[in-house]
Design a protein around this motif. Structure first.
Motif, PDB file in Angstrom:
ATOM      1  N   TRP A  27      28.767  80.000  68.491  1.00  0.00           N
ATOM      2  CA  TRP A  27      28.151  79.187  67.424  1.00  0.00           C
ATOM      3  C   TRP A  27      29.449  77.512  67.400  1.00  0.00           C
ATOM      4  O   TRP A  27      30.324  77.937  68.288  1.00  0.00           O
ATOM      5  N   TYR A  29      30.753  73.818  67.361  1.00  0.00           N
ATOM      6  CA  TYR A  29      31.361  72.590  65.731  1.00  0.00           C
ATOM      7  C   TYR A  29      31.914  71.597  66.657  1.00  0.00           C
ATOM      8  O   TYR A  29      31.423  71.414  67.896  1.00  0.00           O
ATOM      9  N   TYR A  51      38.854  78.011  71.680  1.00  0.00           N
ATOM     10  CA  TYR A  51      37.165  77.575  71.416  1.00  0.00           C
ATOM     11  C   TYR A  51      36.854  76.639  73.168  1.00  0.00           C
ATOM     12  O   TYR A  51      37.902  77.008  73.723  1.00  0.00           O
ATOM     13  N   HIS A  72      32.380  68.360  71.117  1.00  0.00           N
ATOM     14  CA  HIS A  72      31.605  70.119  71.079  1.00  0.00           C
ATOM     15  C   HIS A  72      31.940  71.082  71.416  1.00  0.00           C
ATOM     16  O   HIS A  72      32.659  70.794  73.077  1.00  0.00           O
ATOM     17  N   GLU A  74      32.402  75.773  71.022  1.00  0.00           N
ATOM     18  CA  GLU A  74      31.507  76.472  70.863  1.00  0.00           C
ATOM     19  C   GLU A  74      33.111  78.103  70.685  1.00  0.00           C
ATOM     20  O   GLU A  74      33.688  77.935  71.501  1.00  0.00           O
ATOM     21  N   ARG A  87      36.698  78.413  58.051  1.00  0.00           N
ATOM     22  CA  ARG A  87      36.347  77.213  59.220  1.00  0.00           C
ATOM     23  C   ARG A  87      35.948  76.265  58.726  1.00  0.00           C
ATOM     24  O   ARG A  87      37.276  75.165  59.590  1.00  0.00           O
ATOM     25  N   ASN A  88      35.025  75.641  58.150  1.00  0.00           N
ATOM     26  CA  ASN A  88      34.958  74.538  57.700  1.00  0.00           C
ATOM     27  C   ASN A  88      35.774  73.752  57.230  1.00  0.00           C
ATOM     28  O   ASN A  88      36.172  72.478  57.892  1.00  0.00           O
ATOM     29  N   TYR A 103      34.943  65.770  60.939  1.00  0.00           N
ATOM     30  CA  TYR A 103      34.318  66.747  61.700  1.00  0.00           C
ATOM     31  C   TYR A 103      32.917  67.554  61.014  1.00  0.00           C
ATOM     32  O   TYR A 103      33.008  67.160  59.418  1.00  0.00           O
ATOM     33  N   MET A 106      28.403  72.593  62.512  1.00  0.00           N
ATOM     34  CA  MET A 106      28.091  73.625  62.911  1.00  0.00           C
ATOM     35  C   MET A 106      27.226  73.895  63.104  1.00  0.00           C
ATOM     36  O   MET A 106      25.984  73.174  62.469  1.00  0.00           O
ATOM     37  N   ASP A 107      26.615  74.373  64.137  1.00  0.00           N
ATOM     38  CA  ASP A 107      25.002  75.030  64.714  1.00  0.00           C
ATOM     39  C   ASP A 107      25.427  76.485  64.946  1.00  0.00           C
ATOM     40  O   ASP A 107      26.912  76.928  65.781  1.00  0.00           O
TER      41      ASP A 107
END
Length: 116
Positions: A27, A29, A51, A72, A74, A87-88, A103, A106-107
């Motif tokens: 993930w 962010y 992270y 970025h 992850e 989380r968001n 913010y 995410m991907d």
């Protein structure tokens, strides 16, 4: 990002990929701000939370558009629709608490294979 959007994202991934979206995934962010220094302070906080830093970069900008930066980070983790929503929400609040512009979401992709 609201729950129906996340539900649609999970459904779309299940239908269009062979990824195990319910298992460990990579993930990413993203946070944006006009100050790279502010983003680097946030980077330190996020690294303390487990992270990994990926990049700090300026996106392609349209002529006359004010310069801004993307941070970025992850982490490999498992999410449900609800846990990703939580989380968001945490990241929206974290950005606000750190005076970060946004913010940005995410991907997700397959977790890297571990070399045994």
């Amino acid at each position: 990002m609201d729950l129906p959007t996340l539900e649609a994202m999970f459904s779309d991934i299940r239908e269009k990929t062979d990824w195990d979206i319910d298992g460990p995934m990579l993930w990413g962010y993203f946070f944006t701000d006009s100050s790279p220094e502010q983003l680097m302070v946030l980077k330190g906080t996020l690294e303390q939370q487990g992270y990994s830093f990926v990049d700090l970069f300026v996106p392609e900008l349209d002529e006359g558009q004010d310069k801004y930066y993307f941070l970025h980070v992850e982490r490999v983790e498992s999410h449900t629709v609800l846990s990703l929503h939580e989380r968001n929400q945490h990241f929206y609040a974290l950005a606000s608490d750190h005076g970060i512009g946004t913010y940005d979401g995410m991907d997700v992709g397959p977790a890297p294979a571990l070399n045994a």
